[in-house]
Enzyme design. Structure first.
Site, PDB file in Angstrom:
ATOM      1  N   THR A  59       0.793  -1.066   0.082  1.00  0.00           N
ATOM      2  CA  THR A  59      -0.073   0.026   0.087  1.00  0.00           C
ATOM      3  C   THR A  59       0.942   1.161   0.184  1.00  0.00           C
ATOM      4  OG1 THR A  59       0.036  -0.135   2.398  1.00  0.00           O
ATOM      5  CG2 THR A  59      -1.998  -0.970   1.176  1.00  0.00           C
ATOM      6  N   ASN A  61       1.456   4.543   1.086  1.00  0.00           N
ATOM      7  CA  ASN A  61       0.932   5.482   2.151  1.00  0.00           C
ATOM      8  C   ASN A  61       1.024   6.794   2.002  1.00  0.00           C
ATOM      9  OD1 ASN A  61       1.666   2.957   3.383  1.00  0.00           O
ATOM     10  ND2 ASN A  61       1.829   3.758   5.295  1.00  0.00           N
ATOM     11  N   GLU A 114      -3.806   4.589   3.226  1.00  0.00           N
ATOM     12  CA  GLU A 114      -2.877   3.580   2.241  1.00  0.00           C
ATOM     13  C   GLU A 114      -3.739   3.158   1.149  1.00  0.00           C
ATOM     14  OE1 GLU A 114      -1.338   0.447   4.391  1.00  0.00           O
ATOM     15  OE2 GLU A 114      -1.567   1.509   6.570  1.00  0.00           O
TER      16      GLU A 114
END
Ligand code: ADP
Ligand code: MG
Length: 178
Positions: A59, A61, A114
């Site tokens: 992910t 961020n 995220e």
């Protein structure tokens, strides 16, 4: 109106009944309804470096200071030469799923936003500018009995997102001027 300083709500443990009743598509067929679409931009931050890739779901961020127009983020940022380059295919608009919350399974102390982009990138892109349009809400944040239960739920999230975004009233945002 989200803030990094909000207090963490208790997250319930996902029950089998929650999983059984998950819808396969979310949002009105006619298109996003308020508060969506939400436009977010920022540079990709380093997180804890655990979780994302182990889950098969890295992910990107986002900065905790959100809702900045993309143009502001470009000002004063390093020269293009300092930025690692991605291919033109990588920098296209891709479908994504976003997690906004405390990741109770990992007992995080701060709220993060995220983004998992549903595209196979050959390399990381920390420090690059990312623009995101959030078009709907999928589900609340849960805790899980084990990592497999979490992975299963994330897989369902991706399917729900892909199916939801295939509708023309959502896919049209791929050509949004943002
Ligand atoms: P971190 O805790 O640092 O965010 P992750 O395991 O979540 O670590 O990995 C995130 C990084 O992986 C992103 O910042 C990005 O550079 C890279 N990445 C590679 N593929 C993807 C993808 N499909 N979606 C999001 N990030 C990706
Ligand atoms: Mg991450």
């Amino acid at each position: 109106t989200s803030s990094a300083h909000q207090t963490q709500p208790p997250a319930s443990l996902q029950a089998p009944s929650d999983r059984a009743t998950r819808p396969s598509i979310v949002g009105e067929d006619s298109g996003p309804t308020p508060p969506f679409p939400i436009y977010l931009a920022g540079t990709v931050q380093r997180g804890f470096g655990r979780g994302g890739k182990d889950l098969g779901c890295p992910t990107a961020n986002l900065p905790s200071k959100l809702l900045q127009p993309a143009v502001d983020e470009h000002k004063g940022s390093g020269s293009a030469a300092e930025q690692p380059s991605l291919s033109p295919i990588d920098t296209r608009v891709h479908p994504m799923v976003m997690s906004l919350g405390w990741n109770p399974f990992y007992a995080n102390k701060t709220k993060t936003a995220e983004v998992h982009i549903m595209h196979p990138f050959k390399r990381d892109f920390y420090g690059l500018q990312i623009q995101v349009i959030v078009l709907g809400y999928i589900r609340p944040e849960y805790n899980y009995v084990d990592v497999e239960a979490l992975k299963n739920d994330i897989e369902t999230d991706k399917q729900v997102a892909n199916r939801s975004l295939e509708r023309a009233t959502y896919s049209s945002f791929a050509s949004d001027s943002f």
